[in-house]
Scaffold this motif. Structure first.
Motif, short mmCIF file in Angstrom:
data_model
loop_
_atom_site.label_atom_id
_atom_site.label_comp_id
_atom_site.label_asym_id
_atom_site.label_seq_id
_atom_site.Cartn_x
_atom_site.Cartn_y
_atom_site.Cartn_z
N SER A 66 34.94 33.22 64.87
CA SER A 66 35.31 34.39 64.10
C SER A 66 36.70 34.21 63.52
O SER A 66 37.52 33.46 64.06
N LEU A 67 36.93 34.86 62.41
CA LEU A 67 38.21 34.79 61.73
C LEU A 67 38.79 36.19 61.61
O LEU A 67 38.06 37.13 61.30
N ALA A 68 40.09 36.31 61.82
CA ALA A 68 40.76 37.59 61.61
C ALA A 68 40.67 37.95 60.13
O ALA A 68 40.77 37.07 59.26
N TRP A 69 40.46 39.21 59.84
CA TRP A 69 40.31 39.66 58.45
C TRP A 69 41.51 39.25 57.60
O TRP A 69 41.37 38.88 56.45
N ASP A 70 42.70 39.31 58.18
CA ASP A 70 43.91 39.04 57.39
C ASP A 70 44.11 37.57 57.02
O ASP A 70 44.99 37.25 56.22
N VAL A 71 43.28 36.64 57.53
CA VAL A 71 43.40 35.24 57.10
C VAL A 71 42.48 34.94 55.91
O VAL A 71 42.57 33.87 55.33
N LEU A 72 41.63 35.89 55.54
CA LEU A 72 40.73 35.67 54.41
C LEU A 72 41.52 35.74 53.10
O LEU A 72 42.43 36.56 52.96
N PHE A 112 32.47 48.89 52.70
CA PHE A 112 33.88 48.68 53.01
C PHE A 112 34.62 48.17 51.78
O PHE A 112 34.01 47.67 50.83
N ASP A 113 35.94 48.30 51.80
CA ASP A 113 36.79 47.79 50.73
C ASP A 113 36.98 46.30 50.99
O ASP A 113 37.54 45.93 52.03
N PRO A 114 36.54 45.42 50.08
CA PRO A 114 36.65 43.98 50.34
C PRO A 114 38.08 43.46 50.38
O PRO A 114 38.33 42.39 50.93
N ALA A 115 39.02 44.19 49.83
CA ALA A 115 40.42 43.74 49.86
C ALA A 115 41.10 44.08 51.17
O ALA A 115 41.86 43.28 51.71
N THR A 116 40.81 45.27 51.72
CA THR A 116 41.52 45.73 52.91
C THR A 116 40.67 45.74 54.17
O THR A 116 41.19 45.81 55.27
N GLY A 117 39.34 45.75 54.01
CA GLY A 117 38.45 45.86 55.16
C GLY A 117 38.25 47.30 55.62
O GLY A 117 37.54 47.55 56.59
N ARG A 118 38.83 48.27 54.92
CA ARG A 118 38.70 49.68 55.30
C ARG A 118 37.26 50.14 55.14
O ARG A 118 36.63 49.90 54.11
N ILE A 119 36.72 50.80 56.19
CA ILE A 119 35.36 51.33 56.14
C ILE A 119 35.35 52.55 55.21
O ILE A 119 36.07 53.52 55.44
N GLU A 120 34.54 52.48 54.16
CA GLU A 120 34.46 53.56 53.18
C GLU A 120 33.33 54.54 53.49
O GLU A 120 33.50 55.74 53.33
N GLU A 121 32.18 53.99 53.92
CA GLU A 121 31.01 54.84 54.13
C GLU A 121 30.05 54.17 55.11
O GLU A 121 29.91 52.95 55.12
N ILE A 122 29.40 55.00 55.91
CA ILE A 122 28.38 54.53 56.85
C ILE A 122 27.05 55.08 56.34
O ILE A 122 26.87 56.30 56.28
#
Length: 142
Positions: A51-57, A107-117
């Protein structure tokens, strides 16, 4: 917005060499922050999943996930919540009321923030997410 289902199976590719280091298997959510924190990737046959941390993408695109180089695989992973699969999880409100099962997560592909379920009973804004465990994904009532 990007859906979990849209990036499952996408190749994970390095920027400079365009080397394929794996494919997206799933995403890890931190319910406390309402963000995707890790990208789980399946490696070549015989190699261990990682697995990779989101912030390294570098970027999450429609055709691939880009990382700066293969050295991101060597990075010591920061603390992260345990991985729980969101897709297909039962959805409960904090009061214990059933709200279907998770069909997808936007989710927001830039930040990883969950927008909607997105569930079998409708959609919930990402900011209603409270928790994700072995038994269910929990959202605030109302």
């Amino acid at each position: 917005m990007t859906l979990f289902s849209e990036i499952n199976g996408l190749p994970v590719v390095t920027l400079g060499e365009a080397a394929r280091i794996g494919v997206v298997k799933s995403l890890t959510i931190d319910a406390a922050t309402g963000r995707v924190t890790r990208l789980r990737i399946a490696r070549a046959p015989g190699r261990k999943e990682t697995s990779l941390a989101w912030d390294v993408l570098h970027a999450v695109g429609p055709d691939a996930v880009l990382v700066p180089s293969e050295t991101v695989l060597d990075a010591v992973p920061p603390e992260s919540p345990p991985h729980r699969e969101a897709l297909g999880a039962r959805v409960l409100t904090e009061n214990g009321d059933g709200r279907g099962t998770v069909r997808d997560v936007a989710f927001d592909p830039a930040t990883g923030r969950i927008e909607e379920i997105l569930t079998t009973s409708g959609a919930f804004p990402g900011d209603l997410l409270i928790g994700l465990g072995d038994y269910a994904l929990v959202v605030r009532a109302g």
